[in-house]
Write a protein that holds these residues in place. Structure first.
Motif, PDB file in Angstrom:
ATOM      1  N   GLU A 113       0.831  -1.215   0.000  1.00  0.00           N
ATOM      2  CA  GLU A 113       0.000   0.000   0.000  1.00  0.00           C
ATOM      3  C   GLU A 113       0.862   1.260   0.000  1.00  0.00           C
ATOM      4  O   GLU A 113       0.538   2.250  -0.669  1.00  0.00           O
ATOM      5  CB  GLU A 113      -0.910   0.010   1.234  1.00  0.00           C
ATOM      6  CG  GLU A 113      -1.991  -1.058   1.219  1.00  0.00           C
ATOM      7  CD  GLU A 113      -2.762  -1.091   2.531  1.00  0.00           C
ATOM      8  OE1 GLU A 113      -2.507  -0.208   3.387  1.00  0.00           O
ATOM      9  OE2 GLU A 113      -3.604  -1.991   2.714  1.00  0.00           O
ATOM     10  N   LEU A 114       1.977   1.210   0.753  1.00  0.00           N
ATOM     11  CA  LEU A 114       2.861   2.367   0.860  1.00  0.00           C
ATOM     12  C   LEU A 114       3.885   2.438  -0.274  1.00  0.00           C
ATOM     13  O   LEU A 114       4.659   3.393  -0.343  1.00  0.00           O
ATOM     14  CB  LEU A 114       3.608   2.331   2.196  1.00  0.00           C
ATOM     15  CG  LEU A 114       2.755   2.443   3.463  1.00  0.00           C
ATOM     16  CD1 LEU A 114       3.640   2.293   4.701  1.00  0.00           C
ATOM     17  CD2 LEU A 114       2.013   3.765   3.499  1.00  0.00           C
ATOM     18  N   ARG A 115       3.889   1.416  -1.112  1.00  0.00           N
ATOM     19  CA  ARG A 115       4.885   1.303  -2.187  1.00  0.00           C
ATOM     20  C   ARG A 115       6.306   1.308  -1.624  1.00  0.00           C
ATOM     21  O   ARG A 115       7.228   1.890  -2.199  1.00  0.00           O
ATOM     22  CB  ARG A 115       4.706   2.432  -3.211  1.00  0.00           C
ATOM     23  CG  ARG A 115       3.352   2.379  -3.908  1.00  0.00           C
ATOM     24  CD  ARG A 115       3.214   3.453  -4.964  1.00  0.00           C
ATOM     25  NE  ARG A 115       1.895   3.381  -5.603  1.00  0.00           N
ATOM     26  CZ  ARG A 115       1.483   4.194  -6.572  1.00  0.00           C
ATOM     27  NH1 ARG A 115       2.299   5.147  -7.026  1.00  0.00           N
ATOM     28  NH2 ARG A 115       0.289   4.068  -7.089  1.00  0.00           N
ATOM     29  N   ASN A 116       6.454   0.627  -0.497  1.00  0.00           N
ATOM     30  CA  ASN A 116       7.743   0.485   0.169  1.00  0.00           C
ATOM     31  C   ASN A 116       8.338  -0.856  -0.284  1.00  0.00           C
ATOM     32  O   ASN A 116       8.112  -1.897   0.331  1.00  0.00           O
ATOM     33  CB  ASN A 116       7.554   0.528   1.690  1.00  0.00           C
ATOM     34  CG  ASN A 116       8.870   0.488   2.442  1.00  0.00           C
ATOM     35  OD1 ASN A 116       9.876   0.014   1.937  1.00  0.00           O
ATOM     36  ND2 ASN A 116       8.861   0.983   3.668  1.00  0.00           N
ATOM     37  N   VAL A 117       9.111  -0.808  -1.347  1.00  0.00           N
ATOM     38  CA  VAL A 117       9.607  -2.033  -1.970  1.00  0.00           C
ATOM     39  C   VAL A 117      10.564  -2.793  -1.047  1.00  0.00           C
ATOM     40  O   VAL A 117      10.510  -4.022  -0.951  1.00  0.00           O
ATOM     41  CB  VAL A 117      10.302  -1.707  -3.306  1.00  0.00           C
ATOM     42  CG1 VAL A 117      10.897  -2.974  -3.931  1.00  0.00           C
ATOM     43  CG2 VAL A 117       9.310  -1.071  -4.274  1.00  0.00           C
ATOM     44  N   ALA A 118      11.449  -2.061  -0.356  1.00  0.00           N
ATOM     45  CA  ALA A 118      12.417  -2.721   0.521  1.00  0.00           C
ATOM     46  C   ALA A 118      11.719  -3.517   1.620  1.00  0.00           C
ATOM     47  O   ALA A 118      12.059  -4.667   1.887  1.00  0.00           O
ATOM     48  CB  ALA A 118      13.357  -1.678   1.129  1.00  0.00           C
ATOM     49  N   SER A 119      10.721  -2.907   2.264  1.00  0.00           N
ATOM     50  CA  SER A 119      10.002  -3.607   3.334  1.00  0.00           C
ATOM     51  C   SER A 119       9.157  -4.748   2.781  1.00  0.00           C
ATOM     52  O   SER A 119       8.990  -5.781   3.438  1.00  0.00           O
ATOM     53  CB  SER A 119       9.113  -2.623   4.098  1.00  0.00           C
ATOM     54  OG  SER A 119       9.908  -1.697   4.818  1.00  0.00           O
ATOM     55  N   GLU A 120       8.633  -4.575   1.579  1.00  0.00           N
ATOM     56  CA  GLU A 120       7.860  -5.653   0.963  1.00  0.00           C
ATOM     57  C   GLU A 120       8.728  -6.899   0.790  1.00  0.00           C
ATOM     58  O   GLU A 120       8.296  -8.018   1.101  1.00  0.00           O
ATOM     59  CB  GLU A 120       7.324  -5.206  -0.387  1.00  0.00           C
ATOM     60  CG  GLU A 120       6.516  -6.291  -1.099  1.00  0.00           C
ATOM     61  CD  GLU A 120       6.098  -5.903  -2.511  1.00  0.00           C
ATOM     62  OE1 GLU A 120       5.596  -6.786  -3.235  1.00  0.00           O
ATOM     63  OE2 GLU A 120       6.284  -4.732  -2.894  1.00  0.00           O
ATOM     64  N   TRP A 121       9.972  -6.715   0.338  1.00  0.00           N
ATOM     65  CA  TRP A 121      10.837  -7.873   0.134  1.00  0.00           C
ATOM     66  C   TRP A 121      11.336  -8.445   1.452  1.00  0.00           C
ATOM     67  O   TRP A 121      11.550  -9.657   1.566  1.00  0.00           O
ATOM     68  CB  TRP A 121      11.996  -7.508  -0.791  1.00  0.00           C
ATOM     69  CG  TRP A 121      11.568  -7.603  -2.222  1.00  0.00           C
ATOM     70  CD1 TRP A 121      11.312  -6.586  -3.082  1.00  0.00           C
ATOM     71  CD2 TRP A 121      11.266  -8.808  -2.925  1.00  0.00           C
ATOM     72  NE1 TRP A 121      10.878  -7.074  -4.289  1.00  0.00           N
ATOM     73  CE2 TRP A 121      10.841  -8.442  -4.233  1.00  0.00           C
ATOM     74  CE3 TRP A 121      11.305 -10.164  -2.609  1.00  0.00           C
ATOM     75  CZ2 TRP A 121      10.474  -9.369  -5.195  1.00  0.00           C
ATOM     76  CZ3 TRP A 121      10.934 -11.096  -3.563  1.00  0.00           C
ATOM     77  CH2 TRP A 121      10.535 -10.703  -4.830  1.00  0.00           C
ATOM     78  N   ARG A 122      11.484  -7.603   2.456  1.00  0.00           N
ATOM     79  CA  ARG A 122      11.818  -8.132   3.776  1.00  0.00           C
ATOM     80  C   ARG A 122      10.701  -9.043   4.276  1.00  0.00           C
ATOM     81  O   ARG A 122      10.951 -10.103   4.854  1.00  0.00           O
ATOM     82  CB  ARG A 122      12.048  -6.988   4.754  1.00  0.00           C
ATOM     83  CG  ARG A 122      13.350  -6.243   4.507  1.00  0.00           C
ATOM     84  CD  ARG A 122      13.399  -4.921   5.234  1.00  0.00           C
ATOM     85  NE  ARG A 122      13.243  -5.062   6.664  1.00  0.00           N
ATOM     86  CZ  ARG A 122      13.098  -4.036   7.498  1.00  0.00           C
ATOM     87  NH1 ARG A 122      13.088  -2.800   7.031  1.00  0.00           N
ATOM     88  NH2 ARG A 122      12.960  -4.238   8.794  1.00  0.00           N
TER      89      ARG A 122
END
Length: 312
Positions: A113-122
């Protein structure tokens, strides 16, 4: 005299006013004051981080749950991602698979939702580790392969977690050569970037592989280095796992007294961290996951690199 007193009083009032203005300016420089919800969230977060840093995993788990609850009450999406990742990591370390999975799923949804790619992959890496711990090696292998392709050139710590995960998934599938290659690549990368915690985890994973293939002396050598690294970084959950695995190696090498002493050391630490530590003869004890602590010890378990630098 009255004129002098009046003049002095005026100067005093002027300095009081000026001092008050300066204090207001200093307060403004510090940014806006925290709201009550934000202050409560911050207190819980700091408490959780203290427990986690000391290796008190059950207390850290509860504190992260409290911190996540306050983030949800305040509808602070960025904080929700952070605390859901932290909670998932500690739950994974304690063998709470369902809680770990739901926490990583929440972190992944919110990060998207936040388009936070780094956290998505974590979060994706966390879910892959859950699959690994539950023995779903094919699914874990695919997930780690996809993750590595995405993070290899972007995030060294994430790449190290993915490579360790690949090595463990291959090991679970008894693909020894592939497991060795993945863990060797992880070791080279960890040494190049000076990541001591993930290097220690990688060495312990290599030792577990060596133990399974009957290479006891190389396993002991790798664990000696892993123990030194985890002592240096005060990574107590990782240290307990190193000691327990080295005890198993010493047992296989015929050093019964040495193995018992190592088990004793591991038990002392495990009582502090809340990890489950089997000591019965015949149990293989490998390291699990934790970023910034490590995973729960259990018979026949695998060890995946902790997400230090990723989470937690």
């Amino acid at each position: 005299m009255d004129v002098k007193v009046s003049s002095q009083a005026k100067r005093n009032r002027w300095w009081v006013m000026l001092t008050g203005l300066l204090l207001l300016l200093l307060a403004a420089c510090g940014g806006p004051a925290l709201t009550p919800l934000q202050a409560q969230y911050q207190r819980e977060q700091e408490r959780a981080l203290r427990y986690h840093a000391r290796g008190e995993l059950p207390r850290a788990l509860q504190a992260y749950q409290d911190s996540l609850r306050w983030a949800e009450i305040a509808d602070d999406r960025a904080a929700i991602v952070t605390q859901a990742l932290n909670l998932g990591t500690v739950a994974l370390a304690l063998g709470e698979w369902a809680l770990a999975e739901s926490s990583f799923q929440q972190a992944q949804r919110t990060a998207v939702e936040l388009r936070n790619v780094a956290s998505e992959w974590r979060a994706r890496l966390g879910l892959a580790q859950v699959s690994l711990r539950q023995g779903r090696f094919e699914a874990a292998l695919t997930a780690f392969q996809h993750a590595l392709a995405e993070v290899r050139e972007r995030d060294t710590a994430a790449a190290l977690v993915a490579l360790n995960g690949l090595g463990l998934a291959h090991q679970g599938l008894e693909q020894w050569s592939d497991a060795y290659r993945a863990l060797r690549e992880a070791e080279i990368l960890a040494r190049a970037h000076g990541n001591e915690r993930l290097l220690a985890a990688t060495l312990a994973n290599q030792a577990a592989l060596a133990l399974r293939t009957g290479q006891f002396s190389p396993a002991a050598t790798r664990l000696d280095e892993a123990i030194a690294l985890d002592r240096n970084t005060e990574n107590l959950p990782g240290l307990a796992q190193d000691l327990a695995l080295l005890a198993r190696v010493r047992e296989q090498m015929g050093d019964g007294p040495g193995a018992l002493d190592l088990y004793r050391q591991a038990r002392i630490i495990a009582r502090h961290t809340g990890q489950f530590l089997p000591v019965e003869s015949g149990h293989r004890v490998d390291r699990g996951s934790e970023g910034d602590s490590s995973g729960r010890l259990q018979p026949g378990g695998l060890k995946s690199a902790e997400q230090s630098g990723l989470t937690p």
